[in-house]
Design an enzyme around this catalytic site. Structure first.
Site, mmCIF file in Angstrom:
data_model
loop_
_atom_site.group_PDB
_atom_site.id
_atom_site.type_symbol
_atom_site.label_atom_id
_atom_site.label_comp_id
_atom_site.label_asym_id
_atom_site.label_seq_id
_atom_site.Cartn_x
_atom_site.Cartn_y
_atom_site.Cartn_z
ATOM 1 N N ASN A 48 0.864 -1.090 0.154
ATOM 2 C CA ASN A 48 0.038 0.071 -0.042
ATOM 3 C C ASN A 48 1.006 1.179 0.209
ATOM 4 O OD1 ASN A 48 -1.894 2.135 0.396
ATOM 5 N ND2 ASN A 48 -2.372 1.401 2.415
ATOM 6 N N LYS A 71 -0.002 4.320 -0.330
ATOM 7 C CA LYS A 71 -0.706 5.255 0.315
ATOM 8 C C LYS A 71 -0.399 6.715 -0.610
ATOM 9 C CE LYS A 71 -0.161 3.034 4.729
ATOM 10 N NZ LYS A 71 0.004 3.437 6.186
ATOM 11 N N HIS A 117 -9.761 0.856 5.177
ATOM 12 C CA HIS A 117 -8.111 1.264 5.952
ATOM 13 C C HIS A 117 -8.426 2.198 7.201
ATOM 14 C CE1 HIS A 117 -4.338 2.280 6.319
ATOM 15 N NE2 HIS A 117 -3.642 1.284 5.581
ATOM 16 N N GLU A 160 -6.555 4.396 7.915
ATOM 17 C CA GLU A 160 -6.434 6.210 7.479
ATOM 18 C C GLU A 160 -8.004 6.491 7.042
ATOM 19 O OE1 GLU A 160 -2.974 5.391 5.371
ATOM 20 O OE2 GLU A 160 -2.054 5.009 7.298
ATOM 21 N N GLU A 201 -4.990 -4.983 10.606
ATOM 22 C CA GLU A 201 -4.293 -3.682 10.722
ATOM 23 C C GLU A 201 -4.119 -3.015 11.932
ATOM 24 O OE1 GLU A 201 -1.978 -2.703 6.529
ATOM 25 O OE2 GLU A 201 -3.813 -1.428 7.008
ATOM 26 N N GLY A 240 2.553 2.495 10.912
ATOM 27 C CA GLY A 240 3.419 3.636 10.372
ATOM 28 C C GLY A 240 4.261 4.017 11.840
ATOM 29 N N SER A 274 3.802 -1.608 10.361
ATOM 30 C CA SER A 274 5.261 -1.664 10.486
ATOM 31 C C SER A 274 5.807 -3.212 10.296
ATOM 32 C CB SER A 274 5.461 -1.399 12.108
ATOM 33 O OG SER A 274 5.066 0.013 12.178
HETATM 34 P P1 13P Z 1 3.192 0.655 7.420
HETATM 35 O O1 13P Z 1 3.881 -0.896 7.135
HETATM 36 O O2 13P Z 1 3.782 1.738 7.024
HETATM 37 O O3 13P Z 1 2.902 0.646 9.153
HETATM 38 O O4 13P Z 1 1.769 0.830 7.065
HETATM 39 C C1 13P Z 1 0.730 -0.354 7.105
HETATM 40 C C2 13P Z 1 -0.378 0.015 6.525
HETATM 41 O O5 13P Z 1 -1.080 0.789 6.501
HETATM 42 C C3 13P Z 1 -0.735 -0.828 5.239
HETATM 43 O O6 13P Z 1 -1.945 -0.650 4.667
#
Ligand code: 13P
Length: 254
Positions: free
Chosen positions: A12, A14, A99, A101, A171, A177, A216
Site C-alpha cells: 500500500n 498510500k 483502511h 486512515e 491492521e 507507521g 510496521s
Molecule cells: P506501515 O507498514 O507503514 O506501518 O503501514 C501499514 C499499512 O497501513 C498498510 O496498509
C-alpha cells in the site's frame, strides 16, 4: 501460515510515488523479482500513478494491481472520487476498503465500508477489508470485539459467493507507521478471532478467506510474521516504498 496457503504480499503506497517514481520503482523491482508460483504480489499505487504502474507491469501478469479507495456510490456528482467501475476500467483487480486512515483520518464509517464492499463485488473487484483496533481499544481488551464489529458491519448479509472472493487485512491502528509491530502471537490471536467470525459469516468459504497482517512490517520481520499461525500474507506501507526492502519482503520465506 498453514502449509497449503499461498501468501499474499501487498504493497500500500498510500500518498507516495507519483507516476515517475512508480515507473522507476517497478523497473528496479521487476528486474530482480522473478515470477513465483508460491506467492501473490499486489501493488496499490495512488490513483494518479495507477496508469504508470499498469504499463510497467504489462508484461508481468504475476504482479497484480489494486486501488487504495473507491467511493460508496455507483457514479455521479462526487468531485474528486473514483468509482468501482472506473477502477475496474483502469485495470484494478483489488480495492482497499476500510483502511484505518480512511476510517480515522477521513471519518469513514462501517456503513460506508459495507457499501464499498458491495460495489466492489458487484463490479468484480476483490475487496481487501481492513480491520483493527486503536491502542485504547487494545488496552481495554476490545481487540477481538472491534475486529468482529468491523467485519460484521462490512460483510453481514452478503452472499457466500461474494465473501468467498474477499480478503481481510488485520491492521492494528497502533502498529501502522509507528515501527511498533504486533508480535507474531498478537497477530495470530487476532487472526484467530477474525477467522472464527469469517466462518460464522460464510461457513466453509470463511475458512479460505485470506487474512493478511499489516502494521510496521519490514524486511527484517516479514518472515517471522509470515510464519505466525493464521497469517496468510502481509499488507505493507512504508517498507513497500523502496524496491530493495519490498523485494526482500516478497522473497521472504515463512
Ligand atoms: P506501515 O507498514 O507503514 O506501518 O503501514 C501499514 C499499512 O497501513 C498498510 O496498509
Amino acid at each position: 501460515m498453514a502449509a497449503h496457503r499461498r501468501p499474499i504480499l501487498a504493497a500500500n503506497w498510500k500518498m507516495n510515488h507519483g507516476p515517475t517514481a512508480a515507473s522507476a520503482f517497478l523497473a528496479s523491482f521487476l528486474a530482480r523479482y522473478a515470477r513465483r508460483e508460491d506467492r501473490t504480489v499486489i501493488l496499490f499505487p495512488s490513483a494518479l500513478a495507477f496508469a504508470a504502474a499498469r504499463s510497467a507491469v504489462a508484461e508481468r501478469p504475476d504482479v497484480l494491481l489494486g486501488v487504495q479507495n473507491i467511493y460508496s456510490a455507483e457514479k455521479g456528482a462526487f468531485t474528486g472520487e473514483n468509482s468501482a467501475a472506473i477502477a475496474l476500467d483502469a485495470g484494478a483487480g483489488y480495492v482497499l476498503v476500510g483502511h484505518s486512515e480512511r476510517r480515522h483520518v477521513f471519518g469513514e464509517t462501517d456503513a460506508q465500508s459495507a457499501e464499498k464492499v458491495k460495489l466492489a463485488a458487484a463490479h468484480g473487484l476483490v475487496p481487501v477489508l481492513c480491520v483493527g483496533e486503536k491502542i485504547e481499544e487494545r488496552e481495554a481488551g476490545q481487540t477481538d470485539a472491534v475486529c468482529v464489529r468491523q467485519l460484521r458491519a462490512a460483510f453481514a448479509g452478503l452472499p457466500v459467493e461474494t465473501l468467498r472472493d474477499a480478503i481481510v487485512a488485520y491492521e492494528p491502528v497502533w502498529a501502522i507507521g509507528t515501527g511498533r509491530t504486533a508480535t507474531p502471537q498478537d497477530a495470530s490471536a487476532a487472526h484467530q478471532a477474525i477467522r472464527a467470525e469469517l466462518r460464522a459469516l460464510a461457513g466453509d468459504a470463511g475458512a479460505a478467506i485470506p487474512i493478511l497482517y499489516g502494521g510496521s512490517v519490514n524486511a527484517g520481520n516479514a518472515a517471522t510474521l509470515l510464519s505466525a499461525p493464521g497469517v496468510d500474507g502481509l499488507l505493507v506501507g512504508g517498507a513497500s516504498l523502496e524496491a530493495d526492502s519490498w523485494l526482500a519482503i516478497c522473497t521472504a520465506e515463512a
